[in-house]
Design a protein around this motif. Structure first.
Motif, PDB file in Angstrom:
ATOM      1  N   ALA A 175       0.839  -1.207   0.000  1.00 40.46           N
ATOM      2  CA  ALA A 175       0.000   0.000   0.000  1.00 40.46           C
ATOM      3  C   ALA A 175       0.869   1.250   0.000  1.00 40.46           C
ATOM      4  CB  ALA A 175      -0.929   0.001   1.205  1.00 40.46           C
ATOM      5  N   ALA A 176       1.973   1.206   0.788  1.00 40.34           N
ATOM      6  CA  ALA A 176       2.841   2.387   0.835  1.00 40.34           C
ATOM      7  C   ALA A 176       3.563   2.591  -0.487  1.00 40.34           C
ATOM      8  CB  ALA A 176       3.840   2.253   1.979  1.00 40.34           C
ATOM      9  N   VAL A 177       3.878   1.471  -1.156  1.00 37.82           N
ATOM     10  CA  VAL A 177       4.616   1.578  -2.410  1.00 37.82           C
ATOM     11  C   VAL A 177       3.740   2.135  -3.534  1.00 37.82           C
ATOM     12  CG1 VAL A 177       5.699   0.139  -4.178  1.00 37.82           C
ATOM     13  CG2 VAL A 177       6.347  -0.127  -1.811  1.00 37.82           C
ATOM     14  N   ILE A 178       2.406   2.090  -3.329  1.00 39.68           N
ATOM     15  CA  ILE A 178       1.516   2.622  -4.370  1.00 39.68           C
ATOM     16  C   ILE A 178       1.844   4.081  -4.687  1.00 39.68           C
ATOM     17  CG2 ILE A 178      -0.887   3.344  -4.743  1.00 39.68           C
ATOM     18  CD1 ILE A 178      -1.756   0.674  -3.911  1.00 39.68           C
ATOM     19  N   ALA A 179       2.288   4.815  -3.648  1.00 44.68           N
ATOM     20  CA  ALA A 179       2.675   6.212  -3.909  1.00 44.68           C
ATOM     21  C   ALA A 179       3.798   6.258  -4.940  1.00 44.68           C
ATOM     22  CB  ALA A 179       3.103   6.880  -2.617  1.00 44.68           C
ATOM     23  N   ILE A 180       4.781   5.353  -4.773  1.00 51.02           N
ATOM     24  CA  ILE A 180       5.874   5.319  -5.749  1.00 51.02           C
ATOM     25  C   ILE A 180       5.343   4.869  -7.103  1.00 51.02           C
ATOM     26  CG2 ILE A 180       8.085   4.260  -6.336  1.00 51.02           C
ATOM     27  CD1 ILE A 180       8.662   3.932  -3.460  1.00 51.02           C
ATOM     28  N   LEU A 181       4.479   3.825  -7.064  1.00 48.23           N
ATOM     29  CA  LEU A 181       3.954   3.296  -8.324  1.00 48.23           C
ATOM     30  C   LEU A 181       3.178   4.369  -9.082  1.00 48.23           C
ATOM     31  CD1 LEU A 181       2.738  -0.280  -7.390  1.00 48.23           C
ATOM     32  CD2 LEU A 181       4.822   0.419  -8.572  1.00 48.23           C
ATOM     33  N   THR A 182       2.426   5.202  -8.348  1.00 47.42           N
ATOM     34  CA  THR A 182       1.677   6.264  -9.023  1.00 47.42           C
ATOM     35  C   THR A 182       2.630   7.215  -9.730  1.00 47.42           C
ATOM     36  OG1 THR A 182       0.121   6.121  -7.208  1.00 47.42           O
ATOM     37  CG2 THR A 182      -0.121   7.978  -8.691  1.00 47.42           C
ATOM     38  N   THR A 183       3.685   7.617  -9.023  1.00 52.28           N
ATOM     39  CA  THR A 183       4.659   8.508  -9.656  1.00 52.28           C
ATOM     40  C   THR A 183       5.271   7.845 -10.880  1.00 52.28           C
ATOM     41  OG1 THR A 183       5.157   9.302  -7.461  1.00 52.28           O
ATOM     42  CG2 THR A 183       6.634   9.972  -9.205  1.00 52.28           C
ATOM     43  N   ILE A 184       5.664   6.579 -10.711  1.00 52.70           N
ATOM     44  CA  ILE A 184       6.249   5.878 -11.852  1.00 52.70           C
ATOM     45  C   ILE A 184       5.227   5.790 -12.977  1.00 52.70           C
ATOM     46  CG2 ILE A 184       7.136   3.657 -12.654  1.00 52.70           C
ATOM     47  CD1 ILE A 184       8.342   3.256  -9.916  1.00 52.70           C
ATOM     48  N   GLY A 185       3.978   5.471 -12.607  1.00 56.33           N
ATOM     49  CA  GLY A 185       2.922   5.371 -13.611  1.00 56.33           C
ATOM     50  C   GLY A 185       2.756   6.672 -14.370  1.00 56.33           C
ATOM     51  N   ILE A 186       2.779   7.786 -13.645  1.00 61.07           N
ATOM     52  CA  ILE A 186       2.631   9.087 -14.302  1.00 61.07           C
ATOM     53  C   ILE A 186       3.779   9.303 -15.280  1.00 61.07           C
ATOM     54  CG2 ILE A 186       2.782  11.578 -13.927  1.00 61.07           C
ATOM     55  CD1 ILE A 186       1.213  11.173 -11.345  1.00 61.07           C
ATOM     56  N   ILE A 187       5.002   9.131 -14.760  1.00 54.96           N
ATOM     57  CA  ILE A 187       6.155   9.415 -15.615  1.00 54.96           C
ATOM     58  C   ILE A 187       6.172   8.469 -16.810  1.00 54.96           C
ATOM     59  CG2 ILE A 187       8.660   9.459 -15.732  1.00 54.96           C
ATOM     60  CD1 ILE A 187       8.666  10.331 -12.822  1.00 54.96           C
ATOM     61  N   ALA A 188       5.960   7.158 -16.540  1.00 54.72           N
ATOM     62  CA  ALA A 188       6.055   6.183 -17.622  1.00 54.72           C
ATOM     63  C   ALA A 188       4.997   6.423 -18.689  1.00 54.72           C
ATOM     64  CB  ALA A 188       5.926   4.770 -17.067  1.00 54.72           C
ATOM     65  N   SER A 189       3.738   6.640 -18.252  1.00 52.71           N
ATOM     66  CA  SER A 189       2.693   6.779 -19.259  1.00 52.71           C
ATOM     67  C   SER A 189       2.877   8.061 -20.058  1.00 52.71           C
ATOM     68  CB  SER A 189       1.307   6.742 -18.616  1.00 52.71           C
ATOM     69  OG  SER A 189       1.161   7.794 -17.704  1.00 52.71           O
ATOM     70  N   LEU A 190       3.215   9.151 -19.359  1.00 47.95           N
ATOM     71  CA  LEU A 190       3.414  10.413 -20.083  1.00 47.95           C
ATOM     72  C   LEU A 190       4.600  10.294 -21.030  1.00 47.95           C
ATOM     73  CD1 LEU A 190       2.801  13.204 -17.427  1.00 47.95           C
ATOM     74  CD2 LEU A 190       1.231  12.231 -19.072  1.00 47.95           C
ATOM     75  N   LEU A 191       5.677   9.691 -20.512  1.00 41.94           N
ATOM     76  CA  LEU A 191       6.896   9.602 -21.311  1.00 41.94           C
ATOM     77  C   LEU A 191       6.664   8.731 -22.536  1.00 41.94           C
ATOM     78  CD1 LEU A 191       9.551  10.956 -20.768  1.00 41.94           C
ATOM     79  CD2 LEU A 191      10.436   8.806 -19.903  1.00 41.94           C
ATOM     80  N   PHE A 192       5.957   7.604 -22.320  1.00 39.48           N
ATOM     81  CA  PHE A 192       5.707   6.671 -23.413  1.00 39.48           C
ATOM     82  C   PHE A 192       4.974   7.368 -24.560  1.00 39.48           C
ATOM     83  CE2 PHE A 192       2.908   3.404 -25.314  1.00 39.48           C
ATOM     84  CZ  PHE A 192       3.885   2.584 -25.840  1.00 39.48           C
ATOM     85  N   GLU A 193       3.872   8.047 -24.220  1.00 34.86           N
ATOM     86  CA  GLU A 193       3.106   8.723 -25.270  1.00 34.86           C
ATOM     87  C   GLU A 193       3.893   9.895 -25.848  1.00 34.86           C
ATOM     88  OE1 GLU A 193       0.433   7.344 -26.172  1.00 34.86           O
ATOM     89  OE2 GLU A 193      -0.312   6.180 -24.474  1.00 34.86           O
ATOM     90  N   ALA A 194       4.630  10.601 -24.974  1.00 36.57           N
ATOM     91  CA  ALA A 194       5.391  11.753 -25.456  1.00 36.57           C
ATOM     92  C   ALA A 194       6.483  11.296 -26.419  1.00 36.57           C
ATOM     93  CB  ALA A 194       5.979  12.521 -24.284  1.00 36.57           C
ATOM     94  N   LEU A 195       7.109  10.138 -26.132  1.00 36.95           N
ATOM     95  CA  LEU A 195       8.160   9.652 -27.027  1.00 36.95           C
ATOM     96  C   LEU A 195       7.581   9.285 -28.383  1.00 36.95           C
ATOM     97  CD1 LEU A 195      10.450   7.554 -24.682  1.00 36.95           C
ATOM     98  CD2 LEU A 195      10.892   9.774 -25.751  1.00 36.95           C
ATOM     99  N   ARG A 196       6.350   8.738 -28.373  1.00 32.44           N
ATOM    100  CA  ARG A 196       5.707   8.447 -29.653  1.00 32.44           C
ATOM    101  C   ARG A 196       5.484   9.748 -30.430  1.00 32.44           C
ATOM    102  NH1 ARG A 196       0.478   5.208 -28.451  1.00 32.44           N
ATOM    103  NH2 ARG A 196       0.175   5.301 -30.693  1.00 32.44           N
ATOM    104  N   PHE A 197       5.185  10.808 -29.672  1.00 30.08           N
ATOM    105  CA  PHE A 197       5.012  12.107 -30.339  1.00 30.08           C
ATOM    106  C   PHE A 197       6.338  12.574 -30.927  1.00 30.08           C
ATOM    107  CE2 PHE A 197       5.324  16.765 -29.912  1.00 30.08           C
ATOM    108  CZ  PHE A 197       4.401  17.124 -30.873  1.00 30.08           C
ATOM    109  N   PHE A 198       7.408  12.432 -30.120  1.00 24.11           N
ATOM    110  CA  PHE A 198       8.701  12.935 -30.599  1.00 24.11           C
ATOM    111  C   PHE A 198       9.274  12.065 -31.715  1.00 24.11           C
ATOM    112  CE2 PHE A 198       8.849  15.066 -26.351  1.00 24.11           C
ATOM    113  CZ  PHE A 198       8.699  16.336 -26.873  1.00 24.11           C
ATOM    114  N   ALA A 199       8.755  10.853 -31.860  1.00 24.49           N
ATOM    115  CA  ALA A 199       9.170  10.036 -32.990  1.00 24.49           C
ATOM    116  C   ALA A 199       8.663  10.658 -34.289  1.00 24.49           C
ATOM    117  CB  ALA A 199       8.633   8.616 -32.839  1.00 24.49           C
TER     118      ALA A 199
END
Lengths: 470, 434
Positions: A175-199
């Motif tokens: 449960a405590a790690v969910i805070a980290i997972l949320t941050t990772i989720g935000i960065i990963a999902s944004l980065l993934f889509e953003a990289l597709r844009f920059f491609a």
């Protein structure tokens, strides 16, 4: 069996019932075992019950979630293959529409138009029902297996409390790690889509381009959309958008900082405790008002008001002026700045004030020459958090600021912001494969990192204050 | 300063007195700025609330028109005397209502004029009549006076929200239409009644039949999901961080993340929900389930911070006593500390939920901004939320929607006030002083 039993909620209900049953079954069973063998159980009966309930519930629930999550994409993939086999001549762009039709036929919402569709509808319905039955059977099986395993393990010697508490501790950790997972989720999902844009779009042009016109891509690129998703049409230079964001944030801070700071000074240093007790919660109300209400006010009251004043003075004020959006946003940030500054000012040690009074200072001098300089790093922190708020604020600007990107510093004109563009680009569009929608994620990650930097800077500033007087 | 030291004592006193005046004046100025700043903020609050209330209260009423209907029962009833749904679906209800309404003005002829006249009553009037009668299932008195809704323009005129003095082409009702309305008023065929639709219906294209119930239910469903997910997770995380986390990098990192997530712009959570929940996991669009999940992630830090604060407020002696008589650390935390921290956790949760209730941007991102005419029935059916409904309405051109979004804001603020008051009262009642 009734159909509801096979729904997600129905299965959940069944395994919860199973878990409760396991609890009573196991906690009683271990006591009778203890009576029979004369061995005193290691733990309270409750812990044997909880142990069994966890084994009956947790694996089954996880399977249920995993099954439900994968069923839809799996079914979609299967029906798409059947569709392509049944009608190979169908253009690629028609497939999602046809699949939606097949689902509606399977649900009985619409009548099939032809033989193939009727057949595919039947096929989909059969596959879906089979999957539903399979899900029910698999989940129930896993639940029963879990109970069986727990029953096999449980004996009076079994240290069920230790095992149960270890499980709980791990669950708490997750449960405590969910805070980290949320941050990772935000960065990963944004980065993934953003990289597709920059491609598809140059990194350099995005960050340093001065022309923002994403809708051109929609109109000009539609024809080319099929073969070339990264069509070069549309320009995504974010400088004007960023400039608009900063303009509105500046206006907001020009309102919020003086008002917030002066009211904090007054409340912390001058106000009697009675005034403080009344005024402080009242100011907090401003912080509790939803931003959509501020947006409503900015768009439908403040903007026409500024426009009317402008007309009287012979100036042309846009009906979506940066002034209206920024001004109202500033009011929204006032309680934020004032309560943070209040905390910082109160945190300045009394000894500093006493020293200044001892030298004959007036109260005003104590505040301006001693307290404020001492509180300065914390005030900077409050200020930075305020800016971070202002650039991340969405509803006020969506409702009151413009949509077209003007590169201007004139507060009477209409500008757009990062958040407005994100909302504009992503409402009513589900397909993530045009540069237009993907660019929203590039804006999103820019927004995330800029607010992150501001927050870190603010924390560092505030910590420096703490170190100074601890 | 150099001349100050060269002064004798009376001159010094004089110097100080003169400078003292200046110094006191500057202190007064500072005080004044403070009072002015507070007055500005409070003044804004008053203006904001007055604007919303004065714009919104008229939406509590709705204009209705009396029409003498003669319902042709033989076209609608089956052999048992009940309404035949199939016949009812084919029947031209709107035509019936419009024809009866035109009876007031037999002199109006010609397509254009008739349409102008028809614009005075709600486009939904026939549909609503049908709905009402189908619900009863029978038609007891086919020939009687029915009150049907007037169109939103007439409604605005009746409430004085339409300026009669501006030029005709800038008004939504022309001079003839206004004359007809005045005629209806003179004959007492128009009335203002309590606007029930506002509280019992979902959204609609016609302002007169649009209500907030759908949005309120959508918000409630989303908040239920939020509390079911966020509360247990937050309590678990808080207990872990307070009692079981070993000091170290990982724990520090978790704490930094919790604090930082509380300051991430809400729209970023919306992007996360869009990309992960909708895009990756293929969950349904516009569903309160997804909305609730996104709001749960947003509320999590708030509840974690509140829970940790209330756990810390429980005196260590309680925990020590439990440990001393042989409780395990887990038993001490769950059986002894947690019940004592519960009021604080509850208060924090309510405040977090109040914040979540007002959130709009992330819900827009996951598609809860769609036009939905049905009250949602489950967490996966398409829905909107109260703040999003306000956003949708305030974007609409009709003046009547402006009034309705103001009233919706009043309702939203009421919910927030109730929640915050509940939190304050709970804190006062349940909080123990150690």
């Amino acid at each position: 069996m009734p159909a509801q039993l096979f729904s997600f909620g129905g299965i959940l209900f069944v395994i919860i019932a199973l878990a409760i049953g396991s609890y009573f079954f196991s906690s009683r069973r271990v006591i009778s075992q203890a009576h029979a063998s004369g061995i005193k159980p290691h733990s309270l009966g409750m812990y044997y019950g909880l142990y069994a309930a966890i084994w009956a519930f947790v694996p089954a629930a996880l399977l249920l979630i995993a099954f439900t999550g994968t069923t839809k994409p799996l079914l979609d993939g299967l029906i798409e293959q059947s569709l392509i086999q049944a009608a190979p001549e169908l253009p690629q762009s028609f497939i999602p529409l046809k699949i939606a039709q097949i689902k509606n036929i399977a649900n009985g919402f619409i009548e099939p138009t032809d033989e193939t569709m009727a057949m595919l509808g039947q096929e989909y319905k059969a596959m879906r029902d089979n999957m539903g039955n399979l899900r029910f059977a698999a989940v129930l099986m896993v639940g029963l297996l879990g109970l069986g395993f727990a029953t096999w393990r449980i004996s009076p010697q079994f240290k069920s409390r230790i095992v149960f508490e270890t499980f709980l501790r791990r669950a708490f950790f997750v449960a405590a790690v969910i805070a980290i997972l949320t941050t990772i989720g935000i960065i990963a999902s944004l980065l993934f889509e953003a990289l597709r844009f920059f491609a598809a779009y140059s990194f350099w042009d995005f960050f340093f381009g001065t022309h923002w016109a994403p809708n051109v891509a929609l109109r000009g690129g539609e024809a080319a959309a099929d073969e070339d998703v990264g069509g070069a049409s549309g320009s995504f230079g974010m400088i004007p958008v960023m400039a608009g964001t900063l303009l509105i944030a500046t206006i907001a801070m020009l309102v919020a900082v003086p008002i917030g700071l002066f009211s904090a000074i007054y409340m912390a240093e001058f106000a009697s405790s009675r005034v403080r007790d009344i005024v402080k919660p009242t100011l907090e109300i401003l912080a509790g008002i939803p931003t959509v209400v501020y947006g409503f006010f900015a768009a439908l009251t403040a903007a026409p008001f500024f426009r009317a004043i402008g007309l009287n003075l012979g100036m042309d004020v846009s009906s979506q002026s940066a002034l209206a959006a920024g001004g109202v946003m500033g009011v929204m940030i006032i309680p934020f700045i004032s309560s943070l500054s209040d905390d910082v000012i109160t945190a300045v040690p009394q000894s500093l004030r006493d020293g200044a009074y001892g030298l004959g200072s007036t109260k005003g001098e104590v505040v301006t020459r001693v307290v404020l300089p001492a509180a300065f790093p914390g005030l900077v922190g409050a200020f930075l958090l305020g800016i971070s708020r202002a650039i991340g604020e969405t509803m006020i600007v969506v409702m009151a600021a413009g949509v077209s990107a003007n590169l201007t510093a004139n507060p009477l004109e209409s500008v757009t912001t990062v958040t407005v563009q994100i909302v504009m680009l992503l409402t009513g569009d589900t397909v993530f494969d045009s540069p237009k929608t993907l660019s929203a994620f590039a804006l999103g990650i820019t927004l995330f990192f800029s607010t992150l930097l501001l927050n870190i800077a603010a924390l560092t500033a505030a910590r420096r204050l703490g170190e100074r007087y601890d | 300063m150099t001349d100050y030291t060269s002064l004798n004592s009376t001159e010094r006193m004089e110097f100080i007195r003169r400078s003292l005046n200046r110094r006191h004046a500057s202190e007064k100025r500072l005080r004044f700025y403070g009072v002015a700043a507070i007055c500005f903020a409070l003044g804004f609050l008053v203006v904001l609330l007055t604007t919303v209330v004065t714009n919104g209260y008229t939406a509590l009423q709705q204009t209705e028109v009396a029409v003498e209907l003669a319902i042709p029962v033989e076209e609608l009833l089956d052999e048992n005397g009940d309404i035949d749904m199939k016949k009812s679906a084919d029947f031209n209800w709107n035509g019936l209502v419009k024809k009866a309404f035109r009876g007031y003005f037999p002199e109006v002829k010609g397509m254009m004029d008739k349409r102008m006249l028809g614009d005075l009553i709600s486009a939904n009037a026939g549909f609503e009549l049908r709905e009402e009668l189908e619900k009863i299932g029978r038609i007891d008195t086919p020939d009687r006076l029915y009150w049907i809704k007037a169109s939103d323009d007439v409604d605005m005129l009746m409430k004085g929200r339409m300026d009669r003095t501006i030029p005709e082409n800038q008004r939504r009702l022309n001079d003839r239409q206004i004359a007809w309305v005045d005629d209806l008023v003179a004959n007492e065929n128009l009335r203002l009644v309590f606007n029930r639709a506002f509280f019992t219906k979902a959204d609609s294209r016609e302002p007169e039949s649009a209500g907030i119930l759908g949005a309120v239910v959508g918000s409630a469903l989303a908040l239920i999901v939020t509390v079911v997910l966020a509360l247990p997770l937050a309590v678990m995380a808080a207990i872990y961080l307070e009692y079981f986390a070993k000091p170290g990098r990982l724990t520090d990192f978790i704490e930094v993340n919790v604090n930082n997530l509380a300051a991430v712009p809400s729209i970023v959570f919306g992007l996360l929900g869009l990309a992960v929940f909708l895009g990756f996991f293929g969950m349904p669009r516009s569903a309160p389930l997804v909305g609730g999940m996104v709001l749960a992630l947003m509320t999590l830090p708030t509840i974690i911070i509140a829970t940790r604060a209330s756990i810390r407020a429980v005196p260590p002696s309680i925990r020590d006593a439990a440990l001393g008589v042989g409780a395990s650390p887990m038993q001490a935390a769950i059986d002894h500390v947690l019940p004592l921290a519960a009021p604080g956790i509850l208060t924090g949760t309510i405040i977090g939920l109040a914040q979540a209730l007002g959130e709009t941007a992330p819900l827009i991102m996951i598609g809860m901004v769609a036009f939905i005419v049905d009250v949602p029935t489950s967490v996966t059916s398409p829905a909107t939320a109260l703040p999003v409904q306000i956003f949708i309405w305030s974007d609409s051109a009709e003046r009547a929607f402006y009034e309705r979004s103001s009233l919706a804001i009043v309702c939203l603020l009421m919910f927030l006030i109730i929640m915050n008051l509940a939190a304050v009262i709970l804190r006062r009642k349940l909080q123990k002083k150690w």
